[in-house]
Design an enzyme around this catalytic site. Sequence first.
Site, PDB file in Angstrom:
ATOM      1  N   GLU A   1      34.948  38.063  27.580  1.00  0.00           N
ATOM      2  CA  GLU A   1      33.526  37.693  27.005  1.00  0.00           C
ATOM      3  C   GLU A   1      33.556  36.008  27.172  1.00  0.00           C
ATOM      4  O   GLU A   1      32.317  35.759  27.008  1.00  0.00           O
ATOM      5  CB  GLU A   1      33.466  38.316  25.616  1.00  0.00           C
ATOM      6  CG  GLU A   1      33.119  39.805  25.779  1.00  0.00           C
ATOM      7  CD  GLU A   1      32.839  40.437  24.281  1.00  0.00           C
ATOM      8  OE1 GLU A   1      31.717  40.019  23.820  1.00  0.00           O
ATOM      9  OE2 GLU A   1      33.629  41.135  23.857  1.00  0.00           O
TER      10      GLU A   1
ATOM     11  N   HIS B   1      56.683  52.337  32.658  1.00  0.00           N
ATOM     12  CA  HIS B   1      56.843  53.782  33.074  1.00  0.00           C
ATOM     13  C   HIS B   1      55.602  53.815  34.477  1.00  0.00           C
ATOM     14  O   HIS B   1      55.494  55.085  34.787  1.00  0.00           O
ATOM     15  CB  HIS B   1      56.671  54.983  32.386  1.00  0.00           C
ATOM     16  CG  HIS B   1      57.922  54.721  31.066  1.00  0.00           C
ATOM     17  ND1 HIS B   1      59.028  55.400  31.272  1.00  0.00           N
ATOM     18  CD2 HIS B   1      58.036  53.985  30.156  1.00  0.00           C
ATOM     19  CE1 HIS B   1      59.813  55.183  30.324  1.00  0.00           C
ATOM     20  NE2 HIS B   1      59.271  54.141  29.604  1.00  0.00           N
TER      21      HIS B   1
ATOM     22  N   LYS C   1      22.448  46.444  26.922  1.00  0.00           N
ATOM     23  CA  LYS C   1      21.592  46.768  25.775  1.00  0.00           C
ATOM     24  C   LYS C   1      20.207  46.913  25.892  1.00  0.00           C
ATOM     25  O   LYS C   1      19.453  48.092  25.422  1.00  0.00           O
ATOM     26  CB  LYS C   1      21.884  46.091  24.549  1.00  0.00           C
ATOM     27  CG  LYS C   1      23.560  46.171  24.022  1.00  0.00           C
ATOM     28  CD  LYS C   1      23.733  45.633  22.788  1.00  0.00           C
ATOM     29  CE  LYS C   1      25.153  45.873  22.448  1.00  0.00           C
ATOM     30  NZ  LYS C   1      25.637  45.147  21.222  1.00  0.00           N
TER      31      LYS C   1
END
Length: 344
Positions: free
Chosen positions: A229, A245, A339
């Site tokens: 950001e 892993h 948005k």
Amino acid sequence: MAVEMGPEMMFEFLYNLPAQFEGCLKMDFSKASGLKKEYANIVVTGLGGSAIGGDILRCYCQSRLPIPVVVNRDYMLPRFVGPDSLVLAVSYSGNTEETLSAYEDAREKGASIIAFTTGGKLAEMAALDGNPVITITGGLVPRAATGYLFAPLVLVLERLGLVSGASEDVKETVTVLTQLREEIEPGREEDSNRARFIAGQLYQRIPVIWGCSSTSEVAAMRWKGQINENAKAPAYFNVFPELNHNEIVGFEVPEDLVKKLAVIILRDPDDHGRITKRIEITKDILQGKVSSVAEVEARGNSFLAKTYSLIYVGDYASVYLAELYGINPTPVQVIDYLKARMAE
Ligand code: PA5
């Protein structure tokens, strides 16, 4: 949230982070007192800069609370939420659609709800329903309000008798951050400024941030988000031991791209002894493959002080990185665009 501010504003926000925690210690949480009871679970619901405080709370409570704390970043809450749940609905703007939807879901499920917001529809809905609204200071961008978006959560739990010692931990966080700030603020040159040094390592590289489960995992998540950001750059995070892993196998090809990765390992003196060994072996495996491997060590004693000390270095580093790229760290036009499109 359309807050248009120049690049220097983010440094000012960062400078004031210790003051945010101090301010929260003076807040009045008595309106939440009526919700004192035994809960089966706690759910923090929010998104982005308003959700990460939930992750800090989740890790903080892991060794302190006998009930689970879950973070929800979605429109609906998990099926287990019901009348024995405490839902903390967090939205800086108070208008994030997923959080408003989750709030409604919490209400339908009969959960106890506390809203944490600067205002917006969340404040309106909660007030109409007679649920406590903890009003937090406005005028910032959510990620710059991390003190306001986290400390009230843990202080409310303290007020409800669910955790103890939170105020002391917040006080220690203020002390540690205030000292650390002297070492990483813009006045300090790169040779003695860890955050600037890190930004230099990340410049023109792809940051890979690794934390450790239960200790620095949220700080690693925050570093990633802040680089995204503030510097508008890609970044990735993972945690030990899980990354041993799977991810650790993926540093072979394409060689020229792997060479562009800059790894940062966030360390905590409380890391499990076996994790410490894993980190050393992992560094050996990476040698000669990636661009660089750097480490940042947590400061302080409490989980909160240590977590925020790591977060603070990452926050400053992400703004220095933005500077190196010539980017204004404050606006997040892509989030605003998304948005706006979603509201059409
Ligand atoms: O940093 C940001 O601006 C975002 O991550 C927001 O926090 C996120 O979009 C949610 O908005 P709000 O915090 O207003 O609920």
